[in-house]
Design an enzyme around this catalytic site. Structure first.
Site, PDB file in Angstrom:
ATOM      1  CB  CYS A  16      -4.296  -1.620   4.748  1.00  0.00           C
ATOM      2  SG  CYS A  16      -3.393  -1.085   6.227  1.00  0.00           S
TER       3      CYS A  16
ATOM      4  CE  LYS B 115      -7.707   0.732   3.464  1.00  0.00           C
ATOM      5  NZ  LYS B 115      -6.556   1.458   4.049  1.00  0.00           N
TER       6      LYS B 115
ATOM      7  CD  GLU C 264      -2.801   1.083   2.498  1.00  0.00           C
ATOM      8  OE1 GLU C 264      -3.932   1.588   2.406  1.00  0.00           O
ATOM      9  OE2 GLU C 264      -2.375   0.536   3.542  1.00  0.00           O
TER      10      GLU C 264
END
Length: 264
Positions: A154, A113, A40
């Site tokens: 994440c 995301k 990321e």
């Protein structure tokens, strides 16, 4: 399939970060990796969140970040996951986006995301990605050389229902976990997602102290479907390399057929 997960300590300078990414992708390809994954924010760890707006690109008019990823994939003849990069959204914010490229350089998948990180330790450490980022809406899985691959980023790791929707054989989780949350939960979450889904997990991470003062946990990992850690890079630049074995995946799923036993 031999895979490599790259760990970086990215800076506020996109050109420097792209050069380091290219270096490690080359190292991974030279080691025989067929799939390489970047972390990321591989392209920028800015001094402030708004810095992402300054380098944001669009799919319609790809910039240097997308061209670099495409050329690396095609030049080395590998599958490449471009960690995350900011893409402009109509809202004026950016999406935090993973782009996956096939060995011929074509864009194979895009994932924005979904879950945006927010954290306040009460001790001066706080984050709120929603200030400049727009959340994605759609889970994404695609065929990566015969492996059903679910994309996540994440903070998504804390939401197991996402992975149930993906039904993956391989989970990708490029991340930049804070040192605080990573120390407490990173390995635990990766191994849990592997065991729950009886899937491999490839988790490239940011790992070190960045020029903006942020400290990321690192510990880039590759985990097998039984929850065993196959490779781990503790801190600093480096790469984790392992081989995904379909026979291993099938054996674990046959021995413990929990995916067939679901009732909810």
């Amino acid at each position: 399939m031999k895979v490599a997960a790259i760990q970086l300590v990215s800076t506020p300078r996109a050109a420097d970060n792209l050069a380091r990414a290219a270096h490690w992708v080359g190292e991974a390809a030279a080691a025989g990796a067929q799939f390489v994954a970047l972390p990321e924010y591989f392209c920028l760890m800015g001094q402030q969140d708004e810095d992402k707006l300054g380098i944001a690109e669009t799919l319609d008019t790809p910039g240097v970040i997308q061209h670099t990823l495409r050329d690396l994939a095609r030049g080395h003849g590998i599958w490449l996951l471009g960690g995350t990069l900011p893409l402009r959204a109509a809202s004026g914010k950016v999406t935090n986006t993973s782009l996956a490229y096939a060995p011929d350089g074509h864009l194979a998948a895009r994932y924005d995301k979904i879950h945006l990180f927010s954290f306040n330790s009460g001790l001066g450490e706080s984050y709120d990605e929603g200030r400049v980022q727009q959340a994605g809406q759609q889970p994404v899985a695609f065929d990566l050389g015969g492996w059903r691959t679910g994309l996540s980023i994440c903070y998504d790791l804390r939401f197991p229902e996402l992975y149930r929707a993906l039904a993956p054989e391989l989970i990708c989780a490029p991340s930049a976990f804070t040192h605080t949350t990573g120390k407490a939960h990173w390995e635990l979450l990766l191994r849990a997602r592997a065991v729950e889904n009886l899937a491999y997990v490839v988790a490239p991470a940011q790992g070190g102290t960045h020029e903006n003062g942020r400290k990321t946990w690192g510990h880039t990992m590759i985990v097998d479907p039984w929850g065993e850690v196959l490779a781990d890079v503790p801190e600093g630049e480096g790469m984790a390399v392992a081989t995904l074995e379909r026979r291993r995946l099938e054996a674990v799923r046959k021995a413990l057929p929990c995916l067939q036993h679901r009732r909810l």
